[in-house]
Design an enzyme around this catalytic site. Structure first.
Site, PDB file in Angstrom:
ATOM      1  CD  GLU A  25      -0.507   0.287   3.193  1.00  0.00           C
ATOM      2  OE1 GLU A  25      -0.854   1.783   3.478  1.00  0.00           O
ATOM      3  OE2 GLU A  25      -0.598   0.411   5.108  1.00  0.00           O
ATOM      4  CE  LYS A  86      -5.807   7.232   6.688  1.00  0.00           C
ATOM      5  NZ  LYS A  86      -6.267   7.802   8.029  1.00  0.00           N
ATOM      6  CB  VAL A 106      -5.849  -1.966   4.699  1.00  0.00           C
ATOM      7  CG1 VAL A 106      -5.990  -3.268   4.586  1.00  0.00           C
ATOM      8  CG2 VAL A 106      -4.487  -1.601   5.619  1.00  0.00           C
ATOM      9  CG  ASP A 138     -13.439   5.864  13.830  1.00  0.00           C
ATOM     10  OD1 ASP A 138     -13.157   5.579  12.636  1.00  0.00           O
ATOM     11  OD2 ASP A 138     -12.753   6.801  14.281  1.00  0.00           O
ATOM     12  CB  SER A 140     -10.873   0.555   9.831  1.00  0.00           C
ATOM     13  OG  SER A 140     -10.268   0.723   8.863  1.00  0.00           O
ATOM     14  CB  ALA A 141     -13.844   1.216   4.942  1.00  0.00           C
ATOM     15  CG  ASP A 142      -8.756  -1.378   6.854  1.00  0.00           C
ATOM     16  OD1 ASP A 142      -8.479  -0.217   5.745  1.00  0.00           O
ATOM     17  OD2 ASP A 142      -7.234  -0.814   7.002  1.00  0.00           O
ATOM     18  CE  LYS A 159      -1.874   1.282  10.568  1.00  0.00           C
ATOM     19  NZ  LYS A 159      -2.963   1.179   9.636  1.00  0.00           N
TER      20      LYS A 159
END
Length: 307
Positions: A25, A86, A106, A138, A140-142, A159
């Site tokens: 990435e 981003k 990602v 919140d 992540s779309a990951d 993370k």
């Protein structure tokens, strides 16, 4: 090939000749590390992938085109330009339609890799459920991409700034196997341990490749997470890094930093609080992931050729 995609010559010939390719990435270059470490790390990752028998394909969006495999000039541009957005999954159509420049997260990298037929992707750590998500939502779309897109992701866990127990619960709900590479414990990015278990452990690249191929042979959609802990000698002390993370999160709350700006802010703040130790750890863990990811790609490629 998809009209939005621009393959480098190296990647194009590797795919045509059915050689193993590993996606990398670009958010780590533009938003995850400072210059010049970002460019140096990006080059080092590509070299590690090559040394371990696969072809690297760093993915980014330049001038509204999905570039799969970047040349020196493009890498430099991604690492130095202040005009780089981003891009997650939701941003892809807008960034492409408007002809913009963006680093892929990602989730976006998984989509682009899948469009090109690349099955293995190496990153530092995935995004996930943020701390306090029960109020902020919140997430992540990951995680949704891992549930839906057929790409195996090699990482050092999620993370450490995230809510790791909830991240693993979310992955379980959506049927994403979390496989520990020579570990039973889910790594927490900067540290080898989190106190949380992975679903299964594999001992080597051959075993990992078999699991990946079997999932897709069954017609089960979605990715697989290969959790590969940071090498012992570069791991940080858990209590030490947790204190820095809590301070960084407190500061982000105080400043009202949210959304896509949050993760880059936290990583930068943690780097300052640890006097650069977290950055060093980040660089080493992603290099280690590139080694393992390339070897898995080689074995997976063999299995597909034998089929």
């Amino acid at each position: 090939m998809n009209r939005f995609i621009d393959l480098s010559e190296e990647v194009k010939s590797a795919l045509e000749e059915r050689r193993p390719v590993v996606a990398l990435e670009s958010t780590i270059i533009s938003h995850g590390m400072p210059y010049p470490q970002n460019i140096e790390t990006a080059r080092a990752l590509e070299e590690i992938v090559r040394e371990n028998g696969a072809v690297p394909a760093t993915i980014a969006i330049i001038g509204g085109k999905i570039k799969i495999g970047l040349n020196e000039e493009e890498l430099e541009f991604m690492g130095t330009s202040k005009e780089i957005l981003k891009a997650s999954k939701r941003d892809l159509p807008v960034v492409l339609a408007k002809g913009l420049n963006a680093a892929t997260t990602v989730s976006a990298t998984m989509i682009c890799a899948n469009l090109a037929g690349i099955k293995v992707f190496v990153t530092g750590g995935i995004g996930g459920v943020h701390r306090g998500a029960e109020e902020t939502f919140d997430i992540s779309a990951d995680l949704q991409e891992l549930a839906n897109t057929n790409v195996a992701v090699v990482c050092a866990g999620a993370k450490a700034i995230l809510d790791l127990p909830r991240t693993l619960e979310y992955l379980e709900t959506f049927g994403v196997p979390v496989i520990g590479f020579r570990t039973e414990e889910f790594p927490a990015f900067y540290t080898r341990e989190s106190g949380l278990k992975v679903d299964y452990r594999v001992e080597d690249e051959v075993e990992a490749a078999k699991v990946i191929k079997t999932k897709w042979d069954l017609g089960l959609k979605g990715g697989i997470l290969i959790a590969n802990p940071i090498p012992e000698e570069y791991a940080l002390d858990r209590a030490y890094i947790e204190k820095a993370i809590e301070e960084a999160i407190f500061e982000a709350d105080r400043r009202g930093i949210r959304g896509k700006a949050l993760t880059p802010f936290l990583l930068e703040k943690i780097k300052d609080l640890t006097e650069g130790k977290s950055l060093k750890a980040n660089i080493e863990l992603v290099k280690n992931n590139a080694r393992v990811g390339a070897k898995i790609a080689v074995q997976l490629n063999k299995l597909y050729k034998e089929a």
